[in-house]
Design an enzyme around this catalytic site. Structure first.
Site: not given
Ligand code: PGA
Length: 258
Positions: A9, A11, A101, A103, A174, A180, A220
């Protein structure tokens, strides 16, 4: 047996000018027998920003990598300024999309109802939805993890179109506190929720479909922890943010998943 999936992803990162070097580096890291094994055993895809979609489809094709969107609108067209429809994504060669997601839920007001509607539209139009769910830190600390993911999943399940869906969609658990932050869920914490989600799937769809549907872990995930995560019986792959921006790291994760 469920085929593993590693989904990057990106982003809101990278430009079209980065694509050639990225996929060349990825391709150089996964070569020969490993590339053949990867094609057979792991579905690899990247969810990239809209402006990259069409070029990424072309750049990723030689490696059998699929390109996904990060979001979509449920309606095929109309007065929805700033949105993108499934026919538009298909025209660009996109065959999958993240949906819901955290976000999107956190910063752009997506609700269980919009996530459910988008999932249904994607399924009806042959676009693979990768439906994201997960609890916040406050919810986890209040002991609400199962109640939250149960509610998020139920909204999607209640809106499904008729017909089999187990192979036509993917779930991604998630935990929001792990995204993140460099603070991944432990493999045991993740497995507990994955196992719970699979039992919920069984309630909604029956045991056979629950056994078939892939559930990815995200938050992560990295070359350092992916082996342990994948060793869990109900974890079928990863949705990978930060580590998917680095071709060598992501390639190491794919090689671990073989
Ligand atoms: P990350 O993001 O691996 O940077 O924690 C995962 C995601 O948001 O899909």
């Amino acid at each position: 047996m469920r085929k593993r999936m590693l989904a990057g992803n990106w982003k809101m990162n990278k430009l079209n000018g980065d694509l050639a070097a990225f996929f060349a580096a990825f391709g150089n890291a996964v070569t020969g027998d490993a590339a053949v094994a990867a094609a057979e055993r792991v579905d690899v895809l990247f969810a990239v920003p809209y402006t990259l979609l069409a070029q990424a489809v072309v750049a990723a094709a030689p490696w059998g990598i699929r390109i996904a969107a990060q979001n979509l609108h449920a309606d095929p067209s109309g007065a929805f300024t700033g949105e993108i429809s499934i026919p538009m994504l298909k025209e660009a060669g996109v065959t999958a999309s993240l949906i819901g997601h955290s976000e999107r839920r956190q910063f752009f007001g997506e609700t269980d109802a919009t996530v459910a509607r988008k999932t249904r539209a994607a399924l009806e139009q042959g676009m693979l939805p990768i439906v994201c769910l997960g609890e916040t830190l406050v919810e986890r600390e209040a002991g609400q993890t199962e109640a939250v993911v149960k509610r998020q999943l139920a909204a999607v399940m209640e809106a499904l179109p008729p017909g089999p869906v187990a192979d036509a969609m993917v779930l991604a658990y998630e935990p929001v506190w792990a995204i993140g932050t460099g603070r991944s869920a432990t493999s045991q914490q993740a497995e507990e929720v994955h196992h719970f989600l699979r039992s919920q799937l069984s309630t909604h769809l029956g045991a056979a479909a629950a056994g078939q549907m892939r559930i990815l872990y995200g938050g992560s995930a990295s070359p350092a922890n992916i082996a342990e995560l994948l060793a869990q019986p109900d974890i079928d792959g990863g949705l990978v943010g930060g580590a998917s921006l680095k071709p060598d790291d992501f390639a190491r994760m794919v090689l671990t998943a073989l």
